[in-house]
Design an enzyme around this catalytic site. Sequence first.
Site, PDB file in Angstrom:
ATOM      1  N   HIS A  99      34.572 107.337  19.755  1.00  0.00           N
ATOM      2  CA  HIS A  99      35.306 108.007  19.481  1.00  0.00           C
ATOM      3  C   HIS A  99      35.752 109.326  19.813  1.00  0.00           C
ATOM      4  CE1 HIS A  99      36.329 111.249  16.419  1.00  0.00           C
ATOM      5  NE2 HIS A  99      36.446 110.526  15.478  1.00  0.00           N
ATOM      6  N   GLU A 171      43.188 107.027  16.967  1.00  0.00           N
ATOM      7  CA  GLU A 171      43.434 108.380  16.109  1.00  0.00           C
ATOM      8  C   GLU A 171      43.762 109.297  17.391  1.00  0.00           C
ATOM      9  OE1 GLU A 171      39.264 108.526  13.201  1.00  0.00           O
ATOM     10  OE2 GLU A 171      38.927 108.791  15.834  1.00  0.00           O
TER      11      GLU A 171
HETATM   12  P1  PGA Z   1      39.899 113.322   9.727  1.00  0.00           P
HETATM   13  O1  PGA Z   1      38.276 113.037  11.116  1.00  0.00           O
HETATM   14  O2  PGA Z   1      39.935 112.930   9.185  1.00  0.00           O
HETATM   15  O3  PGA Z   1      38.842 114.305   9.356  1.00  0.00           O
HETATM   16  O4  PGA Z   1      40.965 113.590  11.107  1.00  0.00           O
HETATM   17  C1  PGA Z   1      39.233 111.348  11.125  1.00  0.00           C
HETATM   18  C2  PGA Z   1      38.376 110.973  12.413  1.00  0.00           C
HETATM   19  O5  PGA Z   1      37.884 111.622  13.739  1.00  0.00           O
HETATM   20  O6  PGA Z   1      37.721 109.869  12.044  1.00  0.00           O
END
Ligand code: PGA
Length: 263
Positions: A99, A171
């Site tokens: 992550h 992401e």
């Molecule tokens: P968020 O987080 O939906 O708060 O942007 C997503 C993540 O970091 O997995």
Amino acid sequence: MTVTQKKIYLFANWKMYLDYAESIALANLIKQHRAAVPADCSMVIFPTALALPAVAEIIAPTVSAGAQNLHWLEKGGSTGEISAGMFKSAGAAYALVGHSERRHLFHETNHDVRQKLEASLAAGLTPVLCVGETLAERDADLAVEVLETQLRSAFTGLSWPASRPLIIAYEPVWAISRGAAPEEAGIHCDESQAEEMHVIIADFVKALVPSVTPIILFGGSVRPNSAGGYLAQEHIDGVLVGAAATKIDSWLGIIAATNKIIF
Ligand code: PGA
């Protein structure tokens, strides 16, 4: 023309937002609303490690649980760490690996991520590999190069178990939120921008691991009003949601958005 509902993946990363009692309370609400989860939807909750065994038990069997992070060694003198096998034995079926908060706040390298990916597979967990570029990398036109480096490092020479889905979460770091309030959302990544990156990731991963078709989720400030737009994209199989997954109303709003996705 046949109309089919595509399988959708709704993954909730509760990060460090909810304590033990809050995690149990939200897990119970999710259980109460399990009828709202569409039949062809795979839902996974990633709670704090402290609450994982209890949450996993509450949400089973409709919803699965996963680890937010793990250590690559099985056992040993690694104070404060938790191994993939320990998570598995406590009820986890999935694990987030790499992550961006782990990569950037805790300085995890691509090499660390690869080790965690291998440890997850060895322990019988399904890893969810998170990749994404920072704003500076995107502004310098390096987004694709950064993603390819992350993916190459994760998958080169790795023999993928045939029974395990290969799941990636794209992401963009700049799109991730700092909390559930509107002003805490990241920079908006529009759905066509996200789709474009998903196509690049899918093609790259298929070349690295030809035996499987990757499942690719989008993450970054996904909210009830934006989830449907992402999920309607051909190459976006699901969403990984942080802040908006930590409150039952917004999580139900995201679940409701999946009902409208017909291909
Ligand atoms: P968020 O987080 O939906 O708060 O942007 C997503 C993540 O970091 O997995």
